[in-house]
Design a protein around this motif. Structure first.
Motif, PDB file in Angstrom:
ATOM      1  N   GLU A 100       0.828  -1.205   0.000  1.00 22.68           N
ATOM      2  CA  GLU A 100       0.000   0.000   0.000  1.00 22.68           C
ATOM      3  C   GLU A 100       0.864   1.257   0.000  1.00 22.68           C
ATOM      4  OE1 GLU A 100      -3.636   2.039   2.614  1.00 22.68           O
ATOM      5  OE2 GLU A 100      -2.761   0.110   3.189  1.00 22.68           O
ATOM      6  N   ASN A 154       2.377   1.653  -3.434  1.00 20.25           N
ATOM      7  CA  ASN A 154       1.386   2.161  -4.380  1.00 20.25           C
ATOM      8  C   ASN A 154       1.127   3.648  -4.162  1.00 20.25           C
ATOM      9  OD1 ASN A 154       1.100  -0.368  -5.544  1.00 20.25           O
ATOM     10  ND2 ASN A 154      -0.653  -0.941  -4.273  1.00 20.25           N
ATOM     11  N   ALA A 155       1.030   4.028  -2.877  1.00 22.96           N
ATOM     12  CA  ALA A 155       0.808   5.445  -2.565  1.00 22.96           C
ATOM     13  C   ALA A 155       1.987   6.289  -3.031  1.00 22.96           C
ATOM     14  CB  ALA A 155       0.577   5.609  -1.067  1.00 22.96           C
ATOM     15  N   GLU A 173       1.805   6.586  -6.787  1.00 20.25           N
ATOM     16  CA  GLU A 173       0.754   7.532  -7.182  1.00 20.25           C
ATOM     17  C   GLU A 173       1.199   8.965  -6.936  1.00 20.25           C
ATOM     18  OE1 GLU A 173      -3.960   8.497  -6.160  1.00 20.25           O
ATOM     19  OE2 GLU A 173      -2.939   6.771  -5.259  1.00 20.25           O
ATOM     20  N   GLU A 183       3.672   9.933  -9.554  1.00 24.25           N
ATOM     21  CA  GLU A 183       3.005  10.217 -10.822  1.00 24.25           C
ATOM     22  C   GLU A 183       2.341  11.594 -10.797  1.00 24.25           C
ATOM     23  OE1 GLU A 183       1.518   9.620 -14.716  1.00 24.25           O
ATOM     24  OE2 GLU A 183       3.184   8.802 -13.546  1.00 24.25           O
ATOM     25  N   GLN A 184       1.699  11.914  -9.668  1.00 24.19           N
ATOM     26  CA  GLN A 184       1.090  13.234  -9.537  1.00 24.19           C
ATOM     27  C   GLN A 184       2.140  14.333  -9.606  1.00 24.19           C
ATOM     28  OE1 GLN A 184      -1.040  12.989  -5.836  1.00 24.19           O
ATOM     29  NE2 GLN A 184      -2.746  11.827  -6.694  1.00 24.19           N
TER      30      GLN A 184
END
Length: 281
Positions: free
Chosen positions: A108, A111-112, A115, A118-119
């Motif tokens: 998790e 993944n965070a 993300e 990517e942001q």
């Protein structure tokens, strides 16, 4: 008495041995030869009082040794072992659960982090795009400022009376090939941009005409002049006077007919060209 203690000691040892064998047998081991005989023997061993007959009142006989207590100890040991195994299994399951939870948390978190990365990448790309757009805007402003400084309109006071491409029978080609600036006869005409005069002469329907070739090969035609201030081969700068507005040639009134011909070829829209050079018109 010494002999009695010896006999009693032998009985105790035999009883302990027999009890151990019985416990082992109950735990699932195979029968051991001689265990039953040893137990019977212990039951028949006479106590010390038998050897002191006649000396005193007979002592009560001792109860034979049994394996009951030892069986209870073996059961307790088995129970303890089962509980120990259960505790171990419970601890193992708990450890596995903690490991699984840790792995899930790590996934998790990864993944965070991905993300978020990517942001951040998208935000950085957008920031760079905005920076590039601003750079291009400023660069265009500088270019136009330089053009405005290096280009000028041919007249300061004028009125547009005919635009490029306008149709009409008054033009031999059927459409207008330039841009008409209406102004009184004798109004000074300025050179739009630095270049060289390639023609300054009478040109039939164009009247008196001055043609100036710019640095990029574009030709600018100034037509219907009442007089000319330059001659062929002369270098001219932006803003230099090249003649005066007139009504020579095929005209209906005093005006400057301006044509722009890239490379000396076919004419293009002078209005759009002047605006592309930073001129407000």
């Amino acid at each position: 008495m010494a002999r009695s203690r010896a006999v009693l000691g032998v009985g105790v040892i035999a009883a302990v041995g027999a009890g151990g064998m019985a416990t082992a047998n109950e735990g699932g081991a195979g029968s051991v030869p001689g265990v039953d005989a040893a137990t019977d023997t212990m039951s028949n061993i006479p106590v010390v009082g038998d050897y002191l007959a006649g000396e005193a009142e007979a002592a009560p006989t001792a109860s034979p040794f049994t394996t009951a207590g030892m069986n209870e100890d073996a059961g307790e040991a088995l129970r303890a072992r089962i509980l120990q195994q259960a505790d171990f299994q419970e601890a193992t399951a708990a450890a596995q659960a903690r490991t699984a939870a840790l792995q899930a948390a790590e996934i998790e978190a990864a993944n965070a982090a991905a993300e978020l990365a990517e942001q951040q990448r998208i935000a950085e790309e957008e920031r760079q795009r905005e920076i590039e757009e601003e750079r291009r805007r400023q660069e265009e402003e500088r270019r136009l400022a330089e053009l405005r400084a290096s280009y000028t309109l041919p007249l300061k006071n004028y009125r547009l009376t005919a635009t490029y491409g306008q149709s009409g029978s008054m033009w031999s080609s059927g459409s207008h090939t330039g841009l008409d600036f209406a102004a009184p006869t004798g109004t000074p005409v300025s050179n739009i941009h630095t270049g060289t005069v390639v023609e300054a002469a009478w040109a039939g329907s164009y009247g008196y005409r001055v043609i100036i070739e710019l640095e990029d090969g574009t030709e600018v035609w100034y037509n219907h002049l009442s007089s000319m201030s330059v001659s062929a081969g002369q270098a001219v700068n932006t803003g230099d006077q090249i003649g005066l507005v007139g009504a020579t040639g095929n005209v209906t009134g005093a005006h400057l007919h301006l044509e722009v011909r890239p490379g000396g070829g076919d004419p293009i829209d002078p209005l759009a060209w002047l605006r592309s050079m930073g001129q407000s018109i």
